[in-house]
Write a protein that holds these residues in place. Structure first.
Motif, PDB file in Angstrom:
ATOM      1  N   TRP A  12       0.817  -1.221   0.000  1.00 23.47           N
ATOM      2  CA  TRP A  12       0.000   0.000   0.000  1.00 23.47           C
ATOM      3  C   TRP A  12       0.844   1.261   0.000  1.00 23.47           C
ATOM      4  N   CYS A  13       2.056   1.191   0.476  1.00 26.84           N
ATOM      5  CA  CYS A  13       2.961   2.342   0.369  1.00 26.84           C
ATOM      6  C   CYS A  13       4.395   1.833   0.304  1.00 26.84           C
ATOM      7  N   ASN A  14       5.117   2.308  -0.659  1.00 26.13           N
ATOM      8  CA  ASN A  14       6.544   2.021  -0.784  1.00 26.13           C
ATOM      9  C   ASN A  14       6.850   0.522  -0.790  1.00 26.13           C
ATOM     10  N   GLY A  15       6.170  -0.221  -1.643  1.00 24.06           N
ATOM     11  CA  GLY A  15       6.461  -1.649  -1.759  1.00 24.06           C
ATOM     12  C   GLY A  15       5.971  -2.452  -0.571  1.00 24.06           C
ATOM     13  N   ASN A  16       6.755  -3.425  -0.159  1.00 25.27           N
ATOM     14  CA  ASN A  16       6.348  -4.321   0.928  1.00 25.27           C
ATOM     15  C   ASN A  16       7.158  -4.121   2.200  1.00 25.27           C
ATOM     16  N   ASP A  17       7.670  -2.936   2.427  1.00 29.70           N
ATOM     17  CA  ASP A  17       8.449  -2.627   3.613  1.00 29.70           C
ATOM     18  C   ASP A  17       7.507  -2.436   4.802  1.00 29.70           C
ATOM     19  N   LYS A  18       7.361  -3.463   5.630  1.00 36.60           N
ATOM     20  CA  LYS A  18       6.404  -3.455   6.744  1.00 36.60           C
ATOM     21  C   LYS A  18       6.707  -2.337   7.746  1.00 36.60           C
ATOM     22  N   GLU A  19       7.982  -2.040   7.960  1.00 38.48           N
ATOM     23  CA  GLU A  19       8.338  -0.961   8.884  1.00 38.48           C
ATOM     24  C   GLU A  19       7.842   0.380   8.348  1.00 38.48           C
ATOM     25  N   TRP A  20       8.034   0.607   7.047  1.00 39.08           N
ATOM     26  CA  TRP A  20       7.564   1.859   6.450  1.00 39.08           C
ATOM     27  C   TRP A  20       6.043   1.917   6.472  1.00 39.08           C
ATOM     28  N   HIS A  21       5.368   0.778   6.239  1.00 36.27           N
ATOM     29  CA  HIS A  21       3.901   0.733   6.320  1.00 36.27           C
ATOM     30  C   HIS A  21       3.435   1.233   7.684  1.00 36.27           C
ATOM     31  N   ALA A  22       4.056   0.725   8.730  1.00 41.92           N
ATOM     32  CA  ALA A  22       3.673   1.118  10.092  1.00 41.92           C
ATOM     33  C   ALA A  22       3.943   2.595  10.334  1.00 41.92           C
ATOM     34  N   GLN A  23       5.070   3.101   9.848  1.00 40.99           N
ATOM     35  CA  GLN A  23       5.387   4.522  10.019  1.00 40.99           C
ATOM     36  C   GLN A  23       4.377   5.398   9.284  1.00 40.99           C
ATOM     37  N   MET A  24       4.057   5.052   8.048  1.00 36.42           N
ATOM     38  CA  MET A  24       3.119   5.853   7.267  1.00 36.42           C
ATOM     39  C   MET A  24       1.745   5.841   7.910  1.00 36.42           C
ATOM     40  N   LYS A  25       1.307   4.676   8.360  1.00 39.70           N
ATOM     41  CA  LYS A  25       0.019   4.580   9.046  1.00 39.70           C
ATOM     42  C   LYS A  25       0.039   5.466  10.288  1.00 39.70           C
ATOM     43  N   GLY A  26       1.158   5.476  11.005  1.00 32.72           N
ATOM     44  CA  GLY A  26       1.305   6.321  12.187  1.00 32.72           C
ATOM     45  C   GLY A  26       1.257   7.800  11.848  1.00 32.72           C
ATOM     46  N   TYR A  27       1.926   8.207  10.761  1.00 30.14           N
ATOM     47  CA  TYR A  27       1.909   9.613  10.342  1.00 30.14           C
ATOM     48  C   TYR A  27       0.484  10.064  10.025  1.00 30.14           C
ATOM     49  N   ILE A  28      -0.235   9.213   9.290  1.00 34.01           N
ATOM     50  CA  ILE A  28      -1.603   9.554   8.908  1.00 34.01           C
ATOM     51  C   ILE A  28      -2.493   9.649  10.139  1.00 34.01           C
ATOM     52  N   THR A  29      -2.399   8.665  11.019  1.00 36.02           N
ATOM     53  CA  THR A  29      -3.227   8.649  12.234  1.00 36.02           C
ATOM     54  C   THR A  29      -2.922   9.853  13.117  1.00 36.02           C
ATOM     55  N   GLU A  30      -1.652  10.137  13.322  1.00 37.22           N
ATOM     56  CA  GLU A  30      -1.264  11.277  14.161  1.00 37.22           C
ATOM     57  C   GLU A  30      -1.778  12.590  13.569  1.00 37.22           C
ATOM     58  N   PHE A  31      -1.619  12.756  12.260  1.00 42.37           N
ATOM     59  CA  PHE A  31      -2.118  13.967  11.612  1.00 42.37           C
ATOM     60  C   PHE A  31      -3.618  14.113  11.837  1.00 42.37           C
ATOM     61  N   LEU A  32      -4.369  13.047  11.566  1.00 46.43           N
ATOM     62  CA  LEU A  32      -5.826  13.106  11.696  1.00 46.43           C
ATOM     63  C   LEU A  32      -6.263  13.398  13.130  1.00 46.43           C
ATOM     64  N   ARG A  33      -5.557  12.871  14.113  1.00 46.59           N
ATOM     65  CA  ARG A  33      -5.914  13.110  15.524  1.00 46.59           C
ATOM     66  C   ARG A  33      -5.605  14.549  15.960  1.00 46.59           C
ATOM     67  N   ASN A  34      -4.597  15.156  15.339  1.00 44.39           N
ATOM     68  CA  ASN A  34      -4.121  16.457  15.813  1.00 44.39           C
ATOM     69  C   ASN A  34      -4.469  17.646  14.931  1.00 44.39           C
ATOM     70  N   CYS A  35      -5.005  17.394  13.755  1.00 40.54           N
ATOM     71  CA  CYS A  35      -5.299  18.516  12.860  1.00 40.54           C
ATOM     72  C   CYS A  35      -6.591  19.218  13.277  1.00 40.54           C
ATOM     73  N   ASN A  36      -6.768  20.398  12.748  1.00 38.10           N
ATOM     74  CA  ASN A  36      -7.998  21.168  12.970  1.00 38.10           C
ATOM     75  C   ASN A  36      -8.872  21.031  11.728  1.00 38.10           C
ATOM     76  N   GLY A  37      -9.112  19.787  11.346  1.00 37.96           N
ATOM     77  CA  GLY A  37      -9.734  19.524  10.065  1.00 37.96           C
ATOM     78  C   GLY A  37      -8.666  19.597   8.999  1.00 37.96           C
ATOM     79  N   PHE A  38      -8.987  19.129   7.810  1.00 36.10           N
ATOM     80  CA  PHE A  38      -7.985  19.158   6.745  1.00 36.10           C
ATOM     81  C   PHE A  38      -8.641  19.315   5.393  1.00 36.10           C
ATOM     82  N   ARG A  39      -7.800  19.641   4.438  1.00 33.95           N
ATOM     83  CA  ARG A  39      -8.160  19.613   3.024  1.00 33.95           C
ATOM     84  C   ARG A  39      -7.044  18.883   2.319  1.00 33.95           C
ATOM     85  N   VAL A  40      -7.337  18.360   1.148  1.00 34.22           N
ATOM     86  CA  VAL A  40      -6.341  17.645   0.376  1.00 34.22           C
ATOM     87  C   VAL A  40      -5.933  18.507  -0.808  1.00 34.22           C
TER      88      VAL A  40
END
Length: 99
Positions: free
Chosen positions: A70-98
């Motif tokens: 789903w992101c950057n090939g099959n690197d499981k460590e990177w998958h976990a980091q990206m999922k963490g970045y997305i989750t952290e952003f969504l929890r801490n943002c004041n709403g978002f736009r793309v």
């Protein structure tokens, strides 16, 4: 191509953007329940969310198991980091736009 989630706060108060490949974003949009919170059409510039919806999205992403590649090939460590970045952003943002 890539997608960038941008916090809706004033420029001086914004948290850092989260940028990801289109495919990664489309996988996030395809999480069951996401259609109740955000525009899930696979267009990069249509999604926006309020702070409350972003937090609900964070819960969905946090409970989700990303598919292989789903992101950057099959690197499981990177998958976990990206999922963490997305989750952290969504929890801490004041709403978002793309962009």
């Amino acid at each position: 191509m890539s997608v960038c989630m941008v916090d809706k706060r004033r420029k001086s108060q914004k948290i850092p953007d989260v940028e990801m490949p289109n495919y990664t974003w489309f996988c996030v949009l395809d999480i069951p329940g996401m259609e109740n919170l955000v525009d899930v059409r696979h267009h990069c510039d249509t999604a926006t969310a309020t702070p409350a919806k972003a937090k609900k999205m964070a819960d969905l992403v946090d409970a989700w198991t990303p598919p292989d590649g789903w992101c950057n090939g099959n690197d499981k460590e990177w998958h976990a980091q990206m999922k963490g970045y997305i989750t952290e952003f969504l929890r801490n943002c004041n709403g978002f736009r793309v962009r």
